[in-house]
Design an enzyme around this catalytic site. Sequence first.
Site, short mmCIF file in Angstrom:
data_model
loop_
_atom_site.label_atom_id
_atom_site.label_comp_id
_atom_site.label_asym_id
_atom_site.label_seq_id
_atom_site.Cartn_x
_atom_site.Cartn_y
_atom_site.Cartn_z
N ASP A 9 1.13 -1.20 -0.05
CA ASP A 9 -0.16 -0.05 -0.03
C ASP A 9 1.13 1.21 0.21
O ASP A 9 1.68 1.32 0.82
CB ASP A 9 -1.41 0.18 1.21
CG ASP A 9 -1.61 1.28 1.41
OD1 ASP A 9 -1.80 1.93 0.75
OD2 ASP A 9 -2.47 0.70 2.65
N ILE A 10 0.57 1.60 -0.73
CA ILE A 10 1.86 3.05 -1.41
C ILE A 10 1.70 3.88 -0.10
O ILE A 10 2.42 5.11 0.57
CB ILE A 10 1.46 3.90 -2.66
CG1 ILE A 10 2.41 4.62 -2.71
CG2 ILE A 10 0.22 4.79 -2.10
CD1 ILE A 10 3.13 5.18 -4.29
N GLY A 31 -9.42 4.46 -6.29
CA GLY A 31 -8.24 3.97 -6.37
C GLY A 31 -7.15 4.26 -5.69
O GLY A 31 -7.44 4.75 -4.20
N ASP A 33 -5.78 7.29 -5.32
CA ASP A 33 -6.39 8.57 -5.53
C ASP A 33 -6.94 8.39 -3.89
O ASP A 33 -7.21 9.53 -3.29
CB ASP A 33 -6.81 8.77 -6.28
CG ASP A 33 -6.89 10.36 -5.96
OD1 ASP A 33 -6.63 11.51 -5.59
OD2 ASP A 33 -7.83 11.37 -7.17
N TYR A 128 -8.16 4.22 -15.40
CA TYR A 128 -7.38 4.35 -16.45
C TYR A 128 -7.60 3.48 -17.34
O TYR A 128 -7.47 4.03 -19.03
CB TYR A 128 -6.84 5.56 -16.58
CG TYR A 128 -7.68 6.99 -16.30
CD1 TYR A 128 -8.40 6.92 -15.63
CD2 TYR A 128 -5.61 7.92 -15.98
CE1 TYR A 128 -8.89 7.90 -14.82
CE2 TYR A 128 -7.06 9.60 -15.16
CZ TYR A 128 -7.93 9.57 -14.92
OH TYR A 128 -8.96 10.27 -14.69
N1 AR6 Z 1 -1.07 1.24 -3.48
C1 AR6 Z 1 -0.36 1.54 -4.12
N2 AR6 Z 1 -1.23 1.11 -5.89
C2 AR6 Z 1 -2.20 0.99 -5.24
C3 AR6 Z 1 -3.24 1.07 -4.41
C4 AR6 Z 1 -2.18 1.42 -3.09
N3 AR6 Z 1 -2.86 2.08 -2.39
N4 AR6 Z 1 -4.50 0.97 -5.17
C5 AR6 Z 1 -4.57 1.34 -5.68
N5 AR6 Z 1 -3.68 1.07 -6.24
P1 AR6 Z 1 -6.14 3.79 -10.32
P2 AR6 Z 1 -5.26 5.24 -12.50
C6 AR6 Z 1 -3.09 1.02 -7.91
O1 AR6 Z 1 -7.88 3.56 -10.94
O2 AR6 Z 1 -5.76 3.69 -13.66
C7 AR6 Z 1 -9.04 7.87 -9.82
O3 AR6 Z 1 -10.59 7.43 -9.40
C8 AR6 Z 1 -3.78 -0.48 -8.78
O4 AR6 Z 1 -4.32 -0.96 -8.46
O5 AR6 Z 1 -5.81 3.93 -8.54
O6 AR6 Z 1 -4.37 5.98 -13.01
C9 AR6 Z 1 -8.34 9.54 -10.09
O7 AR6 Z 1 -8.71 9.67 -8.96
C10 AR6 Z 1 -4.34 0.20 -9.66
O8 AR6 Z 1 -2.76 -0.29 -10.47
O9 AR6 Z 1 -5.34 5.34 -11.25
C11 AR6 Z 1 -8.65 8.73 -11.33
O10 AR6 Z 1 -9.75 9.91 -11.97
C12 AR6 Z 1 -2.70 1.59 -10.11
O11 AR6 Z 1 -2.65 1.74 -8.43
C13 AR6 Z 1 -8.40 7.87 -12.03
O12 AR6 Z 1 -8.50 6.69 -10.83
C14 AR6 Z 1 -3.71 2.93 -10.62
O13 AR6 Z 1 -5.13 2.64 -10.59
C15 AR6 Z 1 -7.26 7.14 -12.23
O14 AR6 Z 1 -7.23 6.24 -12.71
#
Ligand code: AR6
Length: 176
Positions: A9-10, A31, A33, A128
């Site tokens: 978890d980042i 996600g 964010d 995304y």
């Molecule tokens: N720690 C590390 N990685 C994570 C965590 C965490 N706690 N939670 C999720 N991931 P995403 P995007 C991973 O969807 O595709 C949001 O709503 C996840 O498994 O978070 O850039 C924003 O507000 C995936 O591999 O980001 C934007 O609207 C990676 O993080 C949109 O999503 C990125 O997934 C951005 O979409």
Amino acid sequence: MPIQIKTGDITKEAVCAIVNAANSSCMGGGGVDGAIHRAGGPEILEECKRIRREELPEGLPTGQAVATSAGRMNARYVIHTVGPVWGRCGRPDQCDRQLADAYRNSLLLARRLGCRSIAFPAISTGIYGFPAERAAKIAWQTVQEYLRDDPEMEVIFVFHSERSRRIFEDTIEPSE
Ligand code: AR6
């Protein structure tokens, strides 16, 4: 070796800067964010609102980065960047460039802030929809290029699942 690859978890990383895969509103989302805003607390959103009001009334463009504090997390800063939305970023090479920009501009901002360590999630590969292998190649190449100029920066790639970490490692170092 200044690059580490891990699963976890980042929001738990004790680094100078945690990168957030945000959207152009910078107002939070799902996600990673959502996880960052929950872990850091309301201070992050307050700073995002101020940045929107004073510096970015139109929002944060894809590939750019801005910083806030990290609230209650064990980091000093959150660097919010916006990756491309796969299918809405034009030709594949244009999408690649935007993703590379997101990584590079986050690294450059971390350096401007005086950071010597930064943790990245897999930008754009969740909601995304950017193909994970393609994103892995770009993330890796962009970080390698950056480190030629700034070899002291410690870079950590944090994957949320073993599966996504394996895809990344297999892509950057394909086994025979
Ligand atoms: N720690 C590390 N990685 C994570 C965590 C965490 N706690 N939670 C999720 N991931 P995403 P995007 C991973 O969807 O595709 C949001 O709503 C996840 O498994 O978070 O850039 C924003 O507000 C995936 O591999 O980001 C934007 O609207 C990676 O993080 C949109 O999503 C990125 O997934 C951005 O979409």
